[in-house]
Design a protein around this motif. Sequence first.
Motif, PDB file in Angstrom:
ATOM      1  N   LEU A 228      74.600  30.101 -57.751  1.00 35.22           N
ATOM      2  CA  LEU A 228      76.013  29.717 -57.823  1.00 35.22           C
ATOM      3  C   LEU A 228      76.219  28.386 -58.552  1.00 35.22           C
ATOM      4  N   PRO A 229      75.458  27.330 -58.253  1.00 36.81           N
ATOM      5  CA  PRO A 229      75.659  26.080 -59.007  1.00 36.81           C
ATOM      6  C   PRO A 229      75.398  26.236 -60.505  1.00 36.81           C
ATOM      7  N   SER A 231      75.782  29.023 -62.197  1.00 36.15           N
ATOM      8  CA  SER A 231      76.921  29.782 -62.706  1.00 36.15           C
ATOM      9  C   SER A 231      78.137  28.886 -62.903  1.00 36.15           C
ATOM     10  N   LEU A 232      78.413  28.022 -61.934  1.00 41.23           N
ATOM     11  CA  LEU A 232      79.566  27.113 -62.044  1.00 41.23           C
ATOM     12  C   LEU A 232      79.382  26.118 -63.186  1.00 41.23           C
ATOM     13  N   ALA A 233      78.129  25.701 -63.408  1.00 41.47           N
ATOM     14  CA  ALA A 233      77.860  24.768 -64.511  1.00 41.47           C
ATOM     15  C   ALA A 233      78.176  25.425 -65.853  1.00 41.47           C
ATOM     16  N   PHE A 235      80.184  27.929 -66.307  1.00 43.44           N
ATOM     17  CA  PHE A 235      81.637  28.156 -66.367  1.00 43.44           C
ATOM     18  C   PHE A 235      82.371  26.876 -66.748  1.00 43.44           C
ATOM     19  N   GLY A 236      81.932  25.752 -66.145  1.00 45.27           N
ATOM     20  CA  GLY A 236      82.577  24.475 -66.456  1.00 45.27           C
ATOM     21  C   GLY A 236      82.394  24.068 -67.906  1.00 45.27           C
ATOM     22  N   SER A 263      78.127  32.772 -67.325  1.00 42.90           N
ATOM     23  CA  SER A 263      78.372  32.308 -65.956  1.00 42.90           C
ATOM     24  C   SER A 263      78.654  33.480 -65.019  1.00 42.90           C
ATOM     25  N   PHE A 267      76.231  34.728 -61.825  1.00 44.39           N
ATOM     26  CA  PHE A 267      76.806  34.912 -60.493  1.00 44.39           C
ATOM     27  C   PHE A 267      76.498  36.308 -59.960  1.00 44.39           C
TER      28      PHE A 267
END
Length: 311
Positions: A228-229, A231-233, A235-236, A263, A267
């Motif tokens: 998850l982190p 994936s969020l990275a 995405f960001g 991302s 996920f």
Amino acid sequence: MHNKLSIILPAKNEAEGLKSFLPRLRKQLPLAEIIVVNDGSTDNTAEVCLANGVFVVTHPYSMGNGAAVKSGARHASGEILVFMDADGQHQPEDIPRLLAHIEQGYDMAVGARDGDSQASKARGLGNALYNQLASYMTGHVIKDLTSGFRAVRANKFREFLHLLPNGFSYPTTSTMAFFRSGYSVIYEPITAPKRIGKSHLNITKDGFRFLLIIFKIGTLHSPLKLFLPISLAFFGVGLAYYLNTLISVGRFTNMSALLLSTSVLIFLIGLVSEQITSLIYNQGNTNTPLQLEEQPLETTHSASPSKQQVA
């Protein structure tokens, strides 16, 4: 509890240390079953053990610390298992303190080394990093991830034999597996004196290996905490890149699409891994072992050198 206790010591060329260590161990716990797993030693480790009247499991060649631990667990008859190093770093006088936690209802009690017990500052810093990463993965405070000094309930420890690596580090794997399965773990502060003989650990090679093990077991323990982190990275970064190109050139670029879609894929991989993890542990908890490797050939010796058999 001592008559239901098995003490397992993986040993590779530890004859000198065992000469003084085994009498201390026998004096402290005279009724316990003591098993030394002779992992392909080239010295007289087996002879020292037999002279001290302990049970010996001999590997025909060195299979690794984890393989030695698994061999000892397979041969042990006790309901409680205590694992110790054979190099003199773990003190027999500390065993009753670990057993007291098991008697209180804990499933695993681990001897947590203090700062003065670390072999070097570099290893101490490395262990602190591993402890922090593992604590994040499990959601529990882990005070000493790599300590090989621990007492466990035999039936619960054997649930995870198929997960343990043949090399280093069985403590890492077993600790995180216990937390993942909802078994209770407690840490008991200990002081470990300087080892007798030469260490088999290479800080650079085995340090990187420990790090890989943490992430491998992390994906078995709680994959989304790893995926998850990441994936969020992605995405960001993808969103920031899109906003930048929207302002500068007024369009949505291929790079933005690649980052955002990556991302989502990461996920989804995390979700699938989470389901696989649940299946693995549900299978283990229903006593249907997932066998990942063949059991190695072992020769066992009793206190009498004339009695031996092939397992």
